[in-house]
Design an enzyme around this catalytic site. Structure first.
Site, PDB file in Angstrom:
ATOM      1  CB  CYS A 202      12.784   3.178  -3.322  1.00 21.08           C
ATOM      2  SG  CYS A 202      12.613   4.835  -2.626  1.00 21.08           S
ATOM      3  CB  CYS A 349      16.004  -2.328 -17.209  1.00 16.74           C
ATOM      4  SG  CYS A 349      14.201  -2.181 -17.321  1.00 16.74           S
TER       5      CYS A 349
END
Length: 391
Positions: A202, A349
């Site tokens: 999430c 990232c």
């Protein structure tokens, strides 16, 4: 499927205060005084006081579940408040378990709240589960889900499982020792974890906050049904909810005849592999720290800083001088053509997991000197740009 027998024996009596508090339950014929006494006598353990744990805990407390255990070792972060409604602004930085307890007791002071401020581990899970009648698992990673499943099997306990991602959610009930040969567990649905890097968390992929309420309310409903023995539980069925289409559908789950019997707990991090073997091998000698990357840039080294996140993440924050080439484009091949040939690619990232996966694809394509940033943009911001907006 017919209702299962009630999981919990009824308590001896309800007090005058309890009758007044739970009156709207008591006048439902199917639930009534007997069902409320069973709720009073029930011991339910909720794993996590996060997105799914928050509404579940609040509603189980309101329903009159007598003993509620909370397994939670984290602290409240501002990014939690978009969905974790058991916590508030003044709880930021506090123990989630203690914040959850305060909210529960504010809703229902008659509930006994037991805090387990520990990380659930193979060493403590079975002993912990044996103290409760029912487990609710709303965790967000596969390693913990398999641990909860296997520990529930060994402890002989049923559990309600839920999961959410973006606009979709899933719920089911697993119970290896269910009566009448109805028993099955999470491994009948997911025999093997997905390959590392395939399913974003999430934190990486996001979740619509209000989705948590939809899925958690189903989880809480299943818990009440199991405790009191009313209705048809989701044992043997997977409920899938799509918030955008506003559809609920159920899929039958069957026992896998080839599944091996669970006899012991294992190393679940290893079983699920946080990063794939390819990514681990690619990153082994090709990882730079934020400080090392800063030194390379300051020294004028010829590097190409490549952000492998998604466009929506790039729109929030980025490292100066970077170019966006999402991991999906690199792995599909069309992004590889955009990598400069005359400079060393340095991939990053959010936390370093996706960049390690992308690094494997980039090296395979012939960029042998490619690197990736340890800890991602989160580590970069923490160490070098503390004022950077973070999500």
């Amino acid at each position: 499927m017919s209702p299962l027998p009630p999981l919990v024996e009824p308590a001896a009596e309800l007090t005058r205060e309890e009758v007044a508090r739970y009156s709207r339950h008591l006048i439902i014929p199917d639930l009534g005084l007997d069902g409320q006494k069973r709720l009073k006598n029930a011991k339910v353990l909720v794993i996590g006081a996060g997105g799914l744990g928050s509404p579940t805990l609040l509603y189980l407390a309101a329903a009159g579940v007598g003993t509620i255990g909370v397994v939670e070792f984290d602290v409240v972060d501002e990014s939690n408040l978009q969905r974790q409604i058991i916590h508030g602004q003044s709880d930021i930085g506090r123990s989630k378990a203690q914040s959850a307890r305060d909210s529960i007791l504010e809703i229902n002071p008659l509930v006994n709240v037991v805090l387990h401020e520990v990380r659930l581990e193979p060493e403590n899970a079975v002993d912990l589960f044996e103290q409760y009648d029912l487990i609710l698992d709303g965790t967000d990673n596969f390693a913990t889900r398999y641990l909860v499943n296997d520990a529930a099997v060994l402890a002989g306990k049923p559990y309600v499982w839920g999961s959410i991602y973006r606009f979709e959610g899933q719920v089911s009930v697993f119970w290896e020792d269910a009566p009448d040969g109805l028993g099955l567990n999470y491994r009948d649905l997911y025999p093997e974890p997905p390959p590392p890097g395939m399913v974003p968390s999430c934190a990486e992929g996001g979740v619509l906050g209000i989705l948590c309420a939809s899925i958690a309310s189903v989880m809480g409903t299943e818990a009440i049904k199991l405790i009191t023995g009313i209705g048809d539980p989701l044992l043997g069925r997977l409920m899938v909810y799509d918030a955008l289409d506003m559809t609920y559908r159920t899929i039958k789950i069957r026992k896998d005849p080839a599944r091996e019997k669970i006899t012991e707990l294992i190393d679940y991090e290893l079983f699920c592999g946080v990063v794939s073997d390819d990514a681990a091998a690619a990153a082994a000698d090709s990882t730079v720290t934020p400080r090392e990357l800063r030194d390379m840039l300051d020294a004028g080294r010829k590097v190409a800083l490549i952000d492998v996140r998604e466009q929506v993440e790039w729109d929030i924050n980025r490292i100066d001088g970077a170019e966006l080439i999402p991991k999906s484009a690199l792995e599909a091949g069309d992004g590889l053509a955009r990598l400069p040939q005359d400079r060393t690619p340095v991939l990053y990232c959010k936390t370093g997991v996706r960049s390690a996966e992308a690094l494997a694809a980039v090296k395979k394509a012939g960029f042998a000197d490619a690197l990736h940033l340890q800890g991602g943009i989160v580590a970069w911001a923490k160490q070098l740009e503390p004022d950077m907006i973070m999500y």
